[in-house]
Design an enzyme around this catalytic site. Structure first.
Site, short mmCIF file in Angstrom:
data_model
loop_
_atom_site.label_atom_id
_atom_site.label_comp_id
_atom_site.label_asym_id
_atom_site.label_seq_id
_atom_site.Cartn_x
_atom_site.Cartn_y
_atom_site.Cartn_z
N ASP A 10 0.92 -0.99 -0.44
CA ASP A 10 -0.25 0.26 0.13
C ASP A 10 0.90 1.28 0.17
O ASP A 10 1.85 1.33 0.41
CB ASP A 10 -1.26 -0.52 1.45
CG ASP A 10 -1.88 0.90 1.94
OD1 ASP A 10 -3.08 1.67 0.28
OD2 ASP A 10 -1.35 2.24 2.75
N ASP A 12 -0.07 5.35 0.84
CA ASP A 12 -0.15 6.38 1.79
C ASP A 12 -0.72 5.67 3.30
O ASP A 12 -1.32 4.41 3.33
CB ASP A 12 -1.72 7.09 1.13
CG ASP A 12 -1.70 7.95 -0.42
OD1 ASP A 12 -0.23 8.73 0.19
OD2 ASP A 12 -2.14 6.81 -1.09
N THR A 44 -2.32 0.19 -4.37
CA THR A 44 -3.07 1.45 -4.24
C THR A 44 -4.22 1.83 -4.70
O THR A 44 -4.75 1.15 -5.32
CB THR A 44 -1.58 2.34 -4.30
OG1 THR A 44 -2.32 3.72 -4.32
CG2 THR A 44 -1.80 2.45 -6.11
N ASP A 222 -1.91 -0.05 6.15
CA ASP A 222 -2.87 0.24 7.05
C ASP A 222 -3.98 1.11 7.04
O ASP A 222 -4.88 1.20 8.21
CB ASP A 222 -1.78 1.74 6.95
CG ASP A 222 -2.50 2.69 6.60
OD1 ASP A 222 -3.14 3.83 7.00
OD2 ASP A 222 -2.76 2.55 4.90
N ASN A 225 -9.30 -0.97 2.83
CA ASN A 225 -8.87 -1.20 1.74
C ASN A 225 -7.82 -2.11 1.63
O ASN A 225 -7.65 -2.61 0.72
CB ASN A 225 -9.24 -0.31 0.92
CG ASN A 225 -7.63 0.60 0.61
OD1 ASN A 225 -7.06 0.66 1.73
ND2 ASN A 225 -7.93 1.53 -0.07
#
Length: 271
Positions: A10, A12, A44, A222, A225
Site C-alpha cells: 500500500d 499512503d 494502491t 494500514d 482497503n
C-alpha cells in the site's frame, strides 16, 4: 532463503511517510528484496498517474494495482492491462443524486483524473505534479455528469464532503442499495468501485499470472482497503500507525510509516 516471492505495498500511510516521501531505509530494503529475486509491486487506491512517480523512483518492473483493485496498469507500456469499470446504469443514478445534493467527487479515468469540484485537492496535486518530468505529470479533467457518462471507463469514484455527517447520510440514503463496493478512506471520503474489485482480488489475479501462490506474498498496509489483501496473503503486516482494528487482522505489526516500518518488517520477517 526466504519463503516469500512477492511484496505488495500500500502507498499512503504505508510506503510513504507523512510528507509523502519514500525513506532511504525503505528504499534500500526494497532494493535488497529485489536483488534476492522477490517481486515488489504497488497496490494502491490511487490513480495510476499519482502512483507511477513512486514506481519510477523505486525502479520497479512490475505493474501497479490501482484504484482499490479496479485495474492493473503497466507503467512501461503506459496502458491498463485488465480491469473492471463501474457499471453504467448505477453510475448514472448515482451522478444524478450527486448533482441534486451537490456532492463533489474525483473520477478515475483511463486518461486522467476527472473532477466534479474538489478544487483544493486538484490544485494541491497539480502543484505537486508540476515539479515532475513531463511524462509523469497528472492530467486533471473537469467533468460534468454527462461528461462522465460519456467516458469509456470510470474505474473509481471518490466522493468528498466537508461535512462528514452529511456525506454519511448521503451514502446511506443514495448509495447503500446500489451495486458499488465502498471503502471509507477517511470520514470525509468514500471510494466506490465495482463489486468484486478489491486490492486482494486483483493481487491474487496478478500472482496467479506470475505462478506465485498467495501464501508466498507479503502485504503491508494500514487502512480498510488493505483488509482484502490481509485476508489472502501468507504474511500480512500492519503499520504501527494503522487503527487497532486493522492491526488485529494482520499477522504482524511493524513500526509507523514515518519510522521505517517497511524496512524493519522486511528485516525481521522476510529478508
Amino acid at each position: 532463503m526466504t519463503q516469500y516471492r512477492a511484496i505488495a505495498l500500500d502507498m499512503d500511510g504505508t510506503l510513504l511517510t507523512r510528507d509523502h516521501q519514500i525513506s532511504s531505509a525503505t528504499r534500500q530494503a526494497l532494493a535488497e528484496a529485489r536483488a534476492r529475486g522477490i517481486k515488489v509491486l504497488l497496490v494502491t487506491g490511487r490513480h495510476f498517474m499519482t502512483a507511477r512517480p513512486f514506481h519510477h523512483e523505486l525502479g520497479l518492473d512490475t505493474p501497479i494495482i490501482c484504484s482499490n483493485g479496479a485495474y492493473l496498469y503497466d507503467p512501461n507500456a503506459d496502458r491498463i492491462l485488465t480491469g473492471d469499470p463501474l457499471a453504467r446504469d448505477p453510475l448514472a443514478e448515482l451522478l444524478a443524486a450527486m448533482a441534486e445534493e451537490q456532492i463533489e467527487a474525483l473520477a478515475h479515468l483511463s486518461h486522467g483524473i476527472g473532477h466534479l469540484g474538489c478544487e483544493p485537492y486538484v490544485t494541491r496535486i497539480r502543484d505537486w505534479s508540476a515539479k515532475m518530468d513531463t511524462r509523469l505529470r497528472v492530467s486533471f479533467l473537469p467533468q460534468s455528469a454527462a461528461d462522465l457518462l460519456a467516458q469509456p471507463e470510470v474505474w473509481k469514484l471518490e466522493l468528498f464532503g466537508q461535512d462528514p455527517a452529511r456525506l454519511h447520510d448521503f451514502v446511506s440514503r443514495k448509495i447503500a442499495a446500489l451495486p458499488f463496493t465502498q471503502d471509507w478512506a477517511a470520514p470525509y471520503a468514500v471510494e466506490l468501485v465495482k463489486p468484486g474489485c478489491s486490492k486482494g482480488n486483483r493481487l491474487a489475479q496478478w500472482a496467479a499470472g506470475e505462478g506465485i501462490a498467495m501464501s508466498e506474498v507479503v502485504a503491508f498496509g494500514d487502512n480498510n482497503n488493505d483488509i482484502s489483501m490481509f485476508e489472502q496473503v501468507g504474511l500480512a503486516v500492519a503499520m504501527g500507525n494503522a487503527a487497532p482494528q486493522i492491526q488485529s487482522l494482520a499477522h504482524k505489526v511493524t513500526a509507523d510509516h514515518n519510522e521505517d516500518g517497511i524496512a524493519l518488517g522486511l528485516a525481521r520477517w522476510v529478508l
